[in-house]
Design a protein around this motif. Structure first.
Motif, PDB file in Angstrom:
ATOM      1  N   GLU A  58       2.408   1.837   3.443  1.00  0.00           N
ATOM      2  CA  GLU A  58       3.573   0.978   3.694  1.00  0.00           C
ATOM      3  C   GLU A  58       4.787   1.457   2.912  1.00  0.00           C
ATOM      4  OE1 GLU A  58       1.843  -3.441   4.585  1.00  0.00           O
ATOM      5  OE2 GLU A  58       1.626  -2.684   2.533  1.00  0.00           O
TER       6      GLU A  58
ATOM      7  N   SER B 182       0.836  -1.203   0.000  1.00  0.00           N
ATOM      8  CA  SER B 182       0.000   0.000   0.000  1.00  0.00           C
ATOM      9  C   SER B 182       0.871   1.254   0.000  1.00  0.00           C
ATOM     10  CB  SER B 182      -0.916   0.004   1.226  1.00  0.00           C
ATOM     11  OG  SER B 182      -0.157   0.241   2.392  1.00  0.00           O
ATOM     12  N   VAL B 183       0.256   2.369  -0.300  1.00  0.00           N
ATOM     13  CA  VAL B 183       0.967   3.649  -0.317  1.00  0.00           C
ATOM     14  C   VAL B 183       1.522   3.965   1.068  1.00  0.00           C
ATOM     15  CG1 VAL B 183       0.709   6.137  -0.683  1.00  0.00           C
ATOM     16  CG2 VAL B 183      -0.402   4.525  -2.235  1.00  0.00           C
TER      17      VAL B 183
END
Length: 149
Positions: free
Chosen positions: A5, A2-3
């Motif tokens: 992460e 994800s962005v």
């Protein structure tokens, strides 16, 4: 990934190795000019703190690891070397946040606290430099060794 992460992984080295140390340094509240450093290191208190963190941690951690392995209560992890252990032991001299906190509790008077704080910061820098040198030499020498097979 994800962005969030990705951002966490991207900023982690910056926050860990740049932002947090700069924050601690800025909040130490002591002068760090060449004159202040020279004056500080000429005191017995600061010299004791410096060598206690840089030499004492290195010797203490590695000596007790060696003793523990010799009497059989522990062993080095698989793949670990004594040179690598020395590098990690040198890292023990870093840890200025707790040391500075204890300084505030141990010393009365701003002069002793300032001298101790400067000594702690210099010891952390010296310990980090020594540890990096040992660990880089360890990884360089192990990378140059021929692989069994």
């Amino acid at each position: 990934m994800s962005v969030i992460e990705w951002l966490e992984h991207f900023f982690h080295p910056w926050t860990t190795f740049v932002i947090v140390p700069l924050f601690a340094l800025a909040n130490a509240g002591v002068p760090l000019g060449a004159g202040a450093i020279a004056d500080t290191l000429s005191t017995r208190t600061a010299t004791g703190i410096f060598f206690g963190l840089v030499v004492g941690k290195l010797v203490g951690i590695s000596a007790f690891a060696w003793i523990g392995t010799r009497i059989g209560i522990c062993r080095l992890p698989d793949g670990a070397t004594w040179r690598g252990l020395l590098g990690v032991a040198a890292l023990g001299g870093i840890g200025f946040t707790v040391s500075i906190f204890i300084t505030g509790l141990a010393f009365e008077g701003t002069t002793l606290q300032a001298q101790a704080t400067v000594a702690i910061l210099l010891a952390s820098l010296a310990a980090a430099t020594i540890a990096a040198s040992i660990l880089l030499a360890t990884t360089t020498s192990s990378a140059q060794e021929p692989q069994a097979g």
